[in-house]
Motif scaffolding. Sequence first.
Motif, PDB file in Angstrom:
ATOM      1  N   ASN A   1       1.948 -36.205  56.893  1.00 49.72           N
ATOM      2  CA  ASN A   1       3.334 -36.079  57.335  1.00 49.72           C
ATOM      3  C   ASN A   1       3.510 -35.039  58.446  1.00 49.72           C
TER       4      ASN A   1
ATOM      5  N   ASP B   1       9.904 -38.362  44.744  1.00 48.10           N
ATOM      6  CA  ASP B   1       8.980 -37.703  45.657  1.00 48.10           C
ATOM      7  C   ASP B   1       7.853 -38.651  46.041  1.00 48.10           C
TER       8      ASP B   1
ATOM      9  N   LYS C   1       6.272 -41.134  61.255  1.00 48.04           N
ATOM     10  CA  LYS C   1       6.628 -41.982  60.114  1.00 48.04           C
ATOM     11  C   LYS C   1       6.158 -43.410  60.357  1.00 48.04           C
TER      12      LYS C   1
ATOM     13  N   ASP D   1      16.170 -40.791  43.311  1.00 52.98           N
ATOM     14  CA  ASP D   1      15.398 -39.794  44.062  1.00 52.98           C
ATOM     15  C   ASP D   1      13.944 -39.796  43.582  1.00 52.98           C
TER      16      ASP D   1
ATOM     17  N   ASN E   1      16.343 -42.418  49.348  1.00 53.71           N
ATOM     18  CA  ASN E   1      16.020 -41.159  48.671  1.00 53.71           C
ATOM     19  C   ASN E   1      14.577 -41.089  48.175  1.00 53.71           C
TER      20      ASN E   1
ATOM     21  N   THR F   1       3.882 -44.760  53.431  1.00 56.65           N
ATOM     22  CA  THR F   1       3.382 -43.478  53.934  1.00 56.65           C
ATOM     23  C   THR F   1       1.879 -43.511  54.140  1.00 56.65           C
TER      24      THR F   1
ATOM     25  N   LYS G   1      10.840 -40.230  49.214  1.00 62.26           N
ATOM     26  CA  LYS G   1      10.197 -39.445  50.270  1.00 62.26           C
ATOM     27  C   LYS G   1       8.865 -40.034  50.732  1.00 62.26           C
ATOM     28  N   ASN G   2       8.032 -40.449  49.783  1.00 59.77           N
ATOM     29  CA  ASN G   2       6.697 -40.930  50.138  1.00 59.77           C
ATOM     30  C   ASN G   2       6.355 -42.186  49.346  1.00 59.77           C
TER      31      ASN G   2
END
Length: 366
Positions: free
Chosen positions: A353, A211, A358, A209, A96, A235, A98-99
Amino acid sequence: MTLYPKLIRDILATVIYPGTKKNLIESDMVADNIRINGNKVSFSLIFPRDTDPFMKSTVKAAEATLKYKLGDDVEVTIHTEFRSAPRPEVDKLLPNVKNIIAVSSGKGGVGKSTVAVNLAIALAKLGYKVGLLDTDIFGPSIPKMFGVENARLTAVERDGRQLIEPIVRYGVKILSIGFVVDPDRATLWRGGMATAALKQLIADADWGDLDYFVLDTPPGTSDIHLTLLQTLAITGAVIVSTPQHVALADARKGIDMYTNDKVNVPILGLVENMAWFTPAELPNNKYYIFGKNGCKELAEEMGVPLLAQIPLVQSICDDGDKGEPAALHIDTATGQAFINLAQAVVTRVNVRNKQLPKTHIVKIVK
């Protein structure tokens, strides 16, 4: 000597488990299965997880202490059990998140941790869900900079696993080895222990979670960096340097570490820290103590963006030492500089992105 369960437990109460800094009995690690058959003693020690970095040393310490107190003719068999379900495979960690942003520097003393801390807080100020991991096992500074040096970690159960619960401060979830080691003593660990502890902070914590997951990496290139690259699909990287040539030379090495063909982590951009000195009494003056525009020129040469130029201001250091980083004060020039940095990182991540695939976890072929 007559052997009986209470005697065994009393002896084990003198063995300290480094994970809690309490003895094995206080840590509730001795299973209720002590068996005695003549001069043979067997029982189980219960560890939080099968990847516990202190497991082998704790078992050896318990065995050695029992033999010392009971005599070498006593046979001791210690089994291991685990409270937590198995750790997920590497490619299934942090589903969960994202980056993942690595904040790195080629050398120490350029303010990398200051940038990482203020970037994380600034991202949270912009409304994002943010985590910050202090991956500098041997020189953790995040607890002090957040003013939570005395915080104690607790565990929470998730899906049958006992997970470390990050400390939440200024809207950022943070973890550091500094929460579990003595801040006044050197951390004398071999590389294997350090990397095992780092993996535990990543994989055995309830990050939830996010971001943005910001990694404050150690200076230079080391086992820690390799472990991160083998554990997380990063990332992009933010490289921090001062304008002086010796720092820029090391910054090049940091860039190469991420961009070589075995790693392929994109460089989001450079941050020029201590770009100029501005005295508090002369807020409009700029004195280029470490050189002028060194990072800007390196960014142009390497074909990567210059994300920010952060001035050398006494308040940035003072605020960090007080546990109140500059990014908290968005009404100041330095606070706004870090907000601008966060906005630049968000923009670069979005572009990255959209344009690039990825990042893959680095596979080491022996």
